[in-house]
Design a protein around this motif. Structure first.
Motif, PDB file in Angstrom:
ATOM      1  N   GLY A  22      31.890  58.747  50.166  1.00  0.00           N
ATOM      2  CA  GLY A  22      33.095  58.909  49.364  1.00  0.00           C
ATOM      3  C   GLY A  22      34.347  58.534  50.131  1.00  0.00           C
ATOM      4  O   GLY A  22      35.247  57.883  49.593  1.00  0.00           O
ATOM      5  N   LEU A  23      34.420  58.932  51.397  1.00  0.00           N
ATOM      6  CA  LEU A  23      35.581  58.567  52.218  1.00  0.00           C
ATOM      7  C   LEU A  23      35.648  57.062  52.447  1.00  0.00           C
ATOM      8  O   LEU A  23      36.727  56.459  52.370  1.00  0.00           O
ATOM      9  CB  LEU A  23      35.522  59.298  53.563  1.00  0.00           C
ATOM     10  N   LEU A  24      34.518  56.445  52.706  1.00  0.00           N
ATOM     11  CA  LEU A  24      34.491  55.008  52.949  1.00  0.00           C
ATOM     12  C   LEU A  24      34.868  54.220  51.700  1.00  0.00           C
ATOM     13  O   LEU A  24      35.683  53.284  51.767  1.00  0.00           O
ATOM     14  CB  LEU A  24      33.103  54.587  53.438  1.00  0.00           C
ATOM     15  N   VAL A  25      34.325  54.591  50.566  1.00  0.00           N
ATOM     16  CA  VAL A  25      34.650  53.896  49.316  1.00  0.00           C
ATOM     17  C   VAL A  25      36.111  54.118  48.947  1.00  0.00           C
ATOM     18  O   VAL A  25      36.800  53.195  48.511  1.00  0.00           O
ATOM     19  CB  VAL A  25      33.697  54.346  48.187  1.00  0.00           C
ATOM     20  N   GLY A  26      36.619  55.330  49.127  1.00  0.00           N
ATOM     21  CA  GLY A  26      38.017  55.614  48.824  1.00  0.00           C
ATOM     22  C   GLY A  26      38.967  54.831  49.709  1.00  0.00           C
ATOM     23  O   GLY A  26      39.986  54.306  49.243  1.00  0.00           O
ATOM     24  N   TYR A  27      38.651  54.735  50.985  1.00  0.00           N
ATOM     25  CA  TYR A  27      39.498  53.958  51.899  1.00  0.00           C
ATOM     26  C   TYR A  27      39.469  52.476  51.536  1.00  0.00           C
ATOM     27  O   TYR A  27      40.514  51.814  51.501  1.00  0.00           O
ATOM     28  CB  TYR A  27      39.023  54.169  53.335  1.00  0.00           C
ATOM     29  N   ALA A  28      38.286  51.950  51.230  1.00  0.00           N
ATOM     30  CA  ALA A  28      38.178  50.536  50.837  1.00  0.00           C
ATOM     31  C   ALA A  28      38.889  50.281  49.514  1.00  0.00           C
ATOM     32  O   ALA A  28      39.544  49.239  49.340  1.00  0.00           O
ATOM     33  CB  ALA A  28      36.705  50.137  50.732  1.00  0.00           C
ATOM     34  N   PHE A  29      38.807  51.216  48.592  1.00  0.00           N
ATOM     35  CA  PHE A  29      39.497  51.085  47.301  1.00  0.00           C
ATOM     36  C   PHE A  29      41.009  51.034  47.493  1.00  0.00           C
ATOM     37  O   PHE A  29      41.686  50.193  46.896  1.00  0.00           O
ATOM     38  CB  PHE A  29      39.105  52.271  46.409  1.00  0.00           C
ATOM     39  N   ASP A  30      41.540  51.911  48.338  1.00  0.00           N
ATOM     40  CA  ASP A  30      42.982  51.906  48.582  1.00  0.00           C
ATOM     41  C   ASP A  30      43.429  50.634  49.284  1.00  0.00           C
ATOM     42  O   ASP A  30      44.484  50.085  48.969  1.00  0.00           O
ATOM     43  CB  ASP A  30      43.384  53.128  49.404  1.00  0.00           C
ATOM     44  N   ARG A  31      42.652  50.174  50.245  1.00  0.00           N
ATOM     45  CA  ARG A  31      43.012  48.920  50.920  1.00  0.00           C
ATOM     46  C   ARG A  31      42.962  47.747  49.951  1.00  0.00           C
ATOM     47  O   ARG A  31      43.804  46.851  50.011  1.00  0.00           O
ATOM     48  CB  ARG A  31      42.084  48.661  52.100  1.00  0.00           C
ATOM     49  N   TRP A  32      41.980  47.740  49.057  1.00  0.00           N
ATOM     50  CA  TRP A  32      41.871  46.662  48.078  1.00  0.00           C
ATOM     51  C   TRP A  32      43.062  46.671  47.130  1.00  0.00           C
ATOM     52  O   TRP A  32      43.585  45.619  46.781  1.00  0.00           O
ATOM     53  CB  TRP A  32      40.562  46.808  47.303  1.00  0.00           C
ATOM     54  N   PHE A  33      43.509  47.858  46.726  1.00  0.00           N
ATOM     55  CA  PHE A  33      44.667  47.943  45.847  1.00  0.00           C
ATOM     56  C   PHE A  33      45.940  47.514  46.557  1.00  0.00           C
ATOM     57  O   PHE A  33      46.807  46.881  45.968  1.00  0.00           O
ATOM     58  CB  PHE A  33      44.837  49.371  45.317  1.00  0.00           C
ATOM     59  N   MET A  34      46.099  47.859  47.843  1.00  0.00           N
ATOM     60  CA  MET A  34      47.323  47.530  48.570  1.00  0.00           C
ATOM     61  C   MET A  34      47.372  46.063  48.977  1.00  0.00           C
ATOM     62  O   MET A  34      48.435  45.462  48.958  1.00  0.00           O
ATOM     63  CB  MET A  34      47.471  48.420  49.801  1.00  0.00           C
ATOM     64  N   GLU A  35      46.247  45.501  49.363  1.00  0.00           N
ATOM     65  CA  GLU A  35      46.244  44.139  49.876  1.00  0.00           C
ATOM     66  C   GLU A  35      45.653  43.130  48.909  1.00  0.00           C
ATOM     67  O   GLU A  35      45.712  41.937  49.162  1.00  0.00           O
ATOM     68  CB  GLU A  35      45.458  44.089  51.192  1.00  0.00           C
ATOM     69  N   LEU A  37      44.929  42.029  44.672  1.00  0.00           N
ATOM     70  CA  LEU A  37      45.707  41.423  43.598  1.00  0.00           C
ATOM     71  C   LEU A  37      46.879  42.275  43.145  1.00  0.00           C
ATOM     72  O   LEU A  37      47.904  41.749  42.728  1.00  0.00           O
ATOM     73  CB  LEU A  37      44.784  41.157  42.396  1.00  0.00           C
ATOM     74  N   PHE A  38      46.756  43.588  43.228  1.00  0.00           N
ATOM     75  CA  PHE A  38      47.717  44.460  42.569  1.00  0.00           C
ATOM     76  C   PHE A  38      48.937  44.792  43.414  1.00  0.00           C
ATOM     77  O   PHE A  38      50.008  45.051  42.889  1.00  0.00           O
ATOM     78  CB  PHE A  38      47.027  45.743  42.115  1.00  0.00           C
ATOM     79  N   LYS A  39      48.798  44.859  44.726  1.00  0.00           N
ATOM     80  CA  LYS A  39      49.879  45.200  45.653  1.00  0.00           C
ATOM     81  C   LYS A  39      50.538  46.533  45.287  1.00  0.00           C
ATOM     82  O   LYS A  39      51.748  46.679  45.290  1.00  0.00           O
ATOM     83  CB  LYS A  39      50.945  44.106  45.679  1.00  0.00           C
ATOM     84  N   VAL A  40      49.716  47.520  44.947  1.00  0.00           N
ATOM     85  CA  VAL A  40      50.192  48.846  44.572  1.00  0.00           C
ATOM     86  C   VAL A  40      49.837  49.810  45.697  1.00  0.00           C
ATOM     87  O   VAL A  40      48.713  49.812  46.187  1.00  0.00           O
ATOM     88  CB  VAL A  40      49.531  49.318  43.253  1.00  0.00           C
ATOM     89  N   LYS A  41      50.805  50.629  46.117  1.00  0.00           N
ATOM     90  CA  LYS A  41      50.535  51.618  47.163  1.00  0.00           C
ATOM     91  C   LYS A  41      49.872  52.832  46.525  1.00  0.00           C
ATOM     92  O   LYS A  41      50.509  53.602  45.824  1.00  0.00           O
ATOM     93  CB  LYS A  41      51.824  52.032  47.846  1.00  0.00           C
ATOM     94  N   SER A  42      48.588  52.986  46.764  1.00  0.00           N
ATOM     95  CA  SER A  42      47.829  54.100  46.187  1.00  0.00           C
ATOM     96  C   SER A  42      47.054  54.834  47.270  1.00  0.00           C
ATOM     97  O   SER A  42      46.002  55.394  46.988  1.00  0.00           O
ATOM     98  CB  SER A  42      46.856  53.570  45.137  1.00  0.00           C
ATOM     99  N   PHE A  43      47.578  54.858  48.495  1.00  0.00           N
ATOM    100  CA  PHE A  43      46.768  55.285  49.632  1.00  0.00           C
ATOM    101  C   PHE A  43      46.108  56.648  49.480  1.00  0.00           C
ATOM    102  O   PHE A  43      44.897  56.719  49.508  1.00  0.00           O
ATOM    103  CB  PHE A  43      47.550  55.224  50.931  1.00  0.00           C
ATOM    104  N   PRO A  44      46.801  57.744  49.303  1.00  0.00           N
ATOM    105  CA  PRO A  44      46.016  58.989  49.350  1.00  0.00           C
ATOM    106  C   PRO A  44      45.221  59.261  48.084  1.00  0.00           C
ATOM    107  O   PRO A  44      44.242  59.990  48.114  1.00  0.00           O
ATOM    108  CB  PRO A  44      47.078  60.073  49.559  1.00  0.00           C
ATOM    109  N   PHE A  45      45.595  58.664  46.958  1.00  0.00           N
ATOM    110  CA  PHE A  45      44.974  59.044  45.694  1.00  0.00           C
ATOM    111  C   PHE A  45      43.539  58.533  45.573  1.00  0.00           C
ATOM    112  O   PHE A  45      42.653  59.273  45.163  1.00  0.00           O
ATOM    113  CB  PHE A  45      45.825  58.562  44.521  1.00  0.00           C
TER     114      PHE A  45
END
Length: 69
Positions: A22-35, A37-45
């Motif tokens: 869960g931690l690994l998928v969540g971290y990868a999901f946040d990095r994918w959102f930030m870097e 297509l979307f460029k949205v800061k969603s780090f802790p969520f």
């Protein structure tokens, strides 16, 4: 190692594996959102969401193994 001992050992691995996945998928999901297509800061969520999903799945798998034990 006997069958029951191995099954009891997998309960701990289920808990730890669910949380780490869960931690690994969540971290990868946040990095994918930030870097990505979307460029949205969603780090802790995303990290927290998938962390709790990992906890639930780890406990669910541990519960199923304990029922077999």
């Amino acid at each position: 190692m006997k069958g029951r001992d191995f099954l009891a050992l997998t309960v701990g691995f289920n808990l730890l594996g669910g949380i780490l996945a869960g931690l690994l998928v969540g971290y990868a999901f946040d990095r994918w959102f930030m870097e990505g297509l979307f460029k949205v800061k969603s780090f802790p969520f995303g990290l927290f969401f998938f962390f709790f999903i990992g906890i639930v799945s780890g406990f669910w798998n541990a519960y199923r193994d304990l029922r077999r034990l």
